[in-house]
Design a protein around this motif. Structure first.
Motif, PDB file in Angstrom:
ATOM      1  N   ILE A 290       0.704  -1.223   0.082  1.00  0.00           N
ATOM      2  CA  ILE A 290      -0.252   0.177  -0.064  1.00  0.00           C
ATOM      3  C   ILE A 290       0.906   1.266   0.092  1.00  0.00           C
ATOM      4  CG2 ILE A 290      -1.763   1.233   1.167  1.00  0.00           C
ATOM      5  CD1 ILE A 290      -2.951  -1.291   2.348  1.00  0.00           C
ATOM      6  N   GLU A 291       0.643   2.278  -1.070  1.00  0.00           N
ATOM      7  CA  GLU A 291       1.765   3.407  -1.155  1.00  0.00           C
ATOM      8  C   GLU A 291       1.049   4.363   0.008  1.00  0.00           C
ATOM      9  OE1 GLU A 291       2.147   6.526  -4.549  1.00  0.00           O
ATOM     10  OE2 GLU A 291       3.321   4.594  -5.118  1.00  0.00           O
ATOM     11  N   ARG A 292      -0.371   4.604  -0.051  1.00  0.00           N
ATOM     12  CA  ARG A 292      -0.879   5.579   0.557  1.00  0.00           C
ATOM     13  C   ARG A 292      -2.389   5.615   0.680  1.00  0.00           C
ATOM     14  NH1 ARG A 292       0.776   8.543  -4.069  1.00  0.00           N
ATOM     15  NH2 ARG A 292      -0.930   9.738  -5.010  1.00  0.00           N
ATOM     16  N   VAL A 293      -3.013   6.261   1.512  1.00  0.00           N
ATOM     17  CA  VAL A 293      -4.506   6.556   1.621  1.00  0.00           C
ATOM     18  C   VAL A 293      -4.569   7.726   0.741  1.00  0.00           C
ATOM     19  CG1 VAL A 293      -6.481   6.809   3.024  1.00  0.00           C
ATOM     20  CG2 VAL A 293      -4.909   5.229   3.899  1.00  0.00           C
ATOM     21  N   ILE A 294      -5.891   7.762  -0.028  1.00  0.00           N
ATOM     22  CA  ILE A 294      -6.202   8.811  -0.928  1.00  0.00           C
ATOM     23  C   ILE A 294      -7.282   9.331  -0.442  1.00  0.00           C
ATOM     24  CG2 ILE A 294      -4.731   8.243  -2.858  1.00  0.00           C
ATOM     25  CD1 ILE A 294      -7.129   7.425  -4.428  1.00  0.00           C
ATOM     26  N   GLY A 295      -8.091   8.498   0.417  1.00  0.00           N
ATOM     27  CA  GLY A 295      -9.487   9.085   0.534  1.00  0.00           C
ATOM     28  C   GLY A 295     -10.659   8.075   1.238  1.00  0.00           C
ATOM     29  N   TRP A 296     -11.658   8.353   1.381  1.00  0.00           N
ATOM     30  CA  TRP A 296     -12.611   7.341   2.068  1.00  0.00           C
ATOM     31  C   TRP A 296     -14.113   7.484   1.474  1.00  0.00           C
ATOM     32  CZ3 TRP A 296     -17.499   8.572   4.270  1.00  0.00           C
ATOM     33  CH2 TRP A 296     -17.746   7.483   5.406  1.00  0.00           C
ATOM     34  N   MET A 297     -14.757   6.327   1.416  1.00  0.00           N
ATOM     35  CA  MET A 297     -15.982   6.135   1.146  1.00  0.00           C
ATOM     36  C   MET A 297     -16.775   5.611   1.989  1.00  0.00           C
ATOM     37  SD  MET A 297     -15.443   4.472  -2.578  1.00  0.00           S
ATOM     38  CE  MET A 297     -17.522   4.125  -2.583  1.00  0.00           C
ATOM     39  N   PRO A 298     -18.350   6.169   2.151  1.00  0.00           N
ATOM     40  CA  PRO A 298     -19.334   5.409   3.008  1.00  0.00           C
ATOM     41  C   PRO A 298     -19.573   4.278   2.427  1.00  0.00           C
ATOM     42  CG  PRO A 298     -20.220   7.238   1.592  1.00  0.00           C
ATOM     43  CD  PRO A 298     -18.787   7.226   1.187  1.00  0.00           C
ATOM     44  N   MET A 299     -19.750   3.377   3.290  1.00  0.00           N
ATOM     45  CA  MET A 299     -20.126   1.799   2.985  1.00  0.00           C
ATOM     46  C   MET A 299     -21.293   1.139   2.588  1.00  0.00           C
ATOM     47  SD  MET A 299     -16.736   0.902   2.590  1.00  0.00           S
ATOM     48  CE  MET A 299     -16.989  -0.897   2.622  1.00  0.00           C
ATOM     49  N   GLU A 300     -22.540   2.135   2.844  1.00  0.00           N
ATOM     50  CA  GLU A 300     -23.775   1.640   2.830  1.00  0.00           C
ATOM     51  C   GLU A 300     -23.695   0.699   1.489  1.00  0.00           C
ATOM     52  OE1 GLU A 300     -23.136   4.746   3.664  1.00  0.00           O
ATOM     53  OE2 GLU A 300     -23.562   4.331   5.820  1.00  0.00           O
ATOM     54  N   LYS A 301     -23.684   1.568   0.182  1.00  0.00           N
ATOM     55  CA  LYS A 301     -23.624   0.851  -1.014  1.00  0.00           C
ATOM     56  C   LYS A 301     -22.847  -0.239  -1.417  1.00  0.00           C
ATOM     57  CE  LYS A 301     -25.681   5.140  -3.232  1.00  0.00           C
ATOM     58  NZ  LYS A 301     -25.017   6.131  -4.197  1.00  0.00           N
ATOM     59  N   VAL A 302     -21.502  -0.072  -0.898  1.00  0.00           N
ATOM     60  CA  VAL A 302     -20.576  -1.293  -1.065  1.00  0.00           C
ATOM     61  C   VAL A 302     -20.958  -2.491  -0.205  1.00  0.00           C
ATOM     62  CG1 VAL A 302     -18.278  -1.744  -0.468  1.00  0.00           C
ATOM     63  CG2 VAL A 302     -18.645   0.544  -1.139  1.00  0.00           C
ATOM     64  N   ASN A 303     -21.668  -2.217   0.941  1.00  0.00           N
ATOM     65  CA  ASN A 303     -21.984  -3.252   1.818  1.00  0.00           C
ATOM     66  C   ASN A 303     -23.234  -4.119   0.867  1.00  0.00           C
ATOM     67  OD1 ASN A 303     -20.357  -2.726   3.958  1.00  0.00           O
ATOM     68  ND2 ASN A 303     -21.943  -1.716   4.878  1.00  0.00           N
ATOM     69  N   ALA A 304     -24.102  -3.277   0.394  1.00  0.00           N
ATOM     70  CA  ALA A 304     -25.183  -4.015  -0.392  1.00  0.00           C
ATOM     71  C   ALA A 304     -24.457  -4.912  -1.482  1.00  0.00           C
ATOM     72  CB  ALA A 304     -26.038  -2.999  -0.951  1.00  0.00           C
ATOM     73  N   ALA A 305     -23.536  -4.127  -2.313  1.00  0.00           N
ATOM     74  CA  ALA A 305     -22.738  -4.956  -3.354  1.00  0.00           C
ATOM     75  C   ALA A 305     -22.136  -6.222  -3.085  1.00  0.00           C
ATOM     76  CB  ALA A 305     -21.720  -3.817  -4.062  1.00  0.00           C
ATOM     77  N   LEU A 306     -21.487  -6.173  -1.951  1.00  0.00           N
ATOM     78  CA  LEU A 306     -20.724  -7.116  -1.191  1.00  0.00           C
ATOM     79  C   LEU A 306     -21.745  -8.373  -0.901  1.00  0.00           C
ATOM     80  CD1 LEU A 306     -18.109  -5.549   1.154  1.00  0.00           C
ATOM     81  CD2 LEU A 306     -17.727  -7.085  -0.830  1.00  0.00           C
ATOM     82  N   ARG A 307     -22.939  -7.759  -0.376  1.00  0.00           N
ATOM     83  CA  ARG A 307     -23.844  -8.713  -0.152  1.00  0.00           C
ATOM     84  C   ARG A 307     -24.426  -9.662  -1.510  1.00  0.00           C
ATOM     85  NH1 ARG A 307     -25.384  -5.163   4.042  1.00  0.00           N
ATOM     86  NH2 ARG A 307     -26.909  -4.014   2.585  1.00  0.00           N
ATOM     87  N   HIS A 308     -24.598  -8.844  -2.425  1.00  0.00           N
ATOM     88  CA  HIS A 308     -25.067  -9.409  -3.559  1.00  0.00           C
ATOM     89  C   HIS A 308     -23.815 -10.360  -4.085  1.00  0.00           C
ATOM     90  CE1 HIS A 308     -25.883  -9.813  -8.068  1.00  0.00           C
ATOM     91  NE2 HIS A 308     -27.093  -9.828  -7.643  1.00  0.00           N
ATOM     92  N   THR A 309     -22.510  -9.924  -4.148  1.00  0.00           N
ATOM     93  CA  THR A 309     -21.418 -10.621  -4.595  1.00  0.00           C
ATOM     94  C   THR A 309     -21.316 -11.898  -4.006  1.00  0.00           C
ATOM     95  OG1 THR A 309     -20.323  -8.674  -5.573  1.00  0.00           O
ATOM     96  CG2 THR A 309     -18.801 -10.639  -4.866  1.00  0.00           C
ATOM     97  N   LEU A 310     -21.404 -11.889  -2.628  1.00  0.00           N
ATOM     98  CA  LEU A 310     -21.130 -13.110  -1.795  1.00  0.00           C
ATOM     99  C   LEU A 310     -22.333 -13.780  -1.266  1.00  0.00           C
ATOM    100  CD1 LEU A 310     -18.440 -11.323   0.510  1.00  0.00           C
ATOM    101  CD2 LEU A 310     -18.324 -12.718  -1.489  1.00  0.00           C
ATOM    102  N   ASN A 311     -23.447 -13.489  -1.712  1.00  0.00           N
ATOM    103  CA  ASN A 311     -24.904 -14.199  -1.526  1.00  0.00           C
ATOM    104  C   ASN A 311     -25.128 -14.139  -0.023  1.00  0.00           C
ATOM    105  OD1 ASN A 311     -27.315 -15.598  -2.123  1.00  0.00           O
ATOM    106  ND2 ASN A 311     -26.248 -17.127  -2.094  1.00  0.00           N
ATOM    107  N   LEU A 312     -25.019 -12.977   0.573  1.00  0.00           N
ATOM    108  CA  LEU A 312     -25.097 -13.153   2.109  1.00  0.00           C
ATOM    109  C   LEU A 312     -26.289 -12.485   2.295  1.00  0.00           C
ATOM    110  CD1 LEU A 312     -21.745 -11.502   3.054  1.00  0.00           C
ATOM    111  CD2 LEU A 312     -22.396 -13.975   3.318  1.00  0.00           C
TER     112      LEU A 312
END
Length: 124
Positions: free
Chosen positions: A102-124
């Motif tokens: 890891i070279e560096r942290v460049i920013g941050w994102m809220p995780m609500e939409k990402v959590n939904a996408a992960l649930r779809h990807t992983l069938n959770l």
């Protein structure tokens, strides 16, 4: 705390941070520096110096799938991400990266939409 202890302290990466890291290419033999989103739980404490990361691409033709989250730089969310181009977080393209890549942290994102996408990807 001594200076030696401070110098040895590892960086503490957090879920939701957008990083620049060496990310494996699809052939798994080569890698290139690219943005990624840390999706691993904070304080997982596996004893391994690695993190689970979702690849971020600027290829907007990848957008529109339920396993992917679009980030537009013109939005407040896009501004805080640190990304310089419209991008897609691909939760269907996860990799485990060693912290030392890891070279560096460049920013941050809220995780609500990402959590939904992960649930779809992983069938959770």
């Amino acid at each position: 705390m001594s200076m030696t202890t401070m110098m040895r302290r590892k960086p503490s990466y957090k879920r939701g941070e957008v990083i620049l890291s060496r990310f494996p290419d699809s052939n798994l033999y080569t890698a290139k520096l690219r943005p990624g989103l840390i999706v691993q739980a904070d304080n997982l404490q596996t004893g391994l110096p690695q993190l689970v990361v979702a690849m971020i691409t600027t290829n907007m033709s990848r957008a529109g799938h339920p396993s992917r989250v679009t980030i537009l730089v013109a939005t407040p969310e896009g501004q805080q991400s640190g990304l310089i181009m419209d991008s897609v977080v691909m939760t269907d393209n996860l990799a485990t990266v060693v912290e030392s890549t890891i070279e560096r942290v460049i920013g941050w994102m809220p995780m609500e939409k990402v959590n939904a996408a992960l649930r779809h990807t992983l069938n959770l």
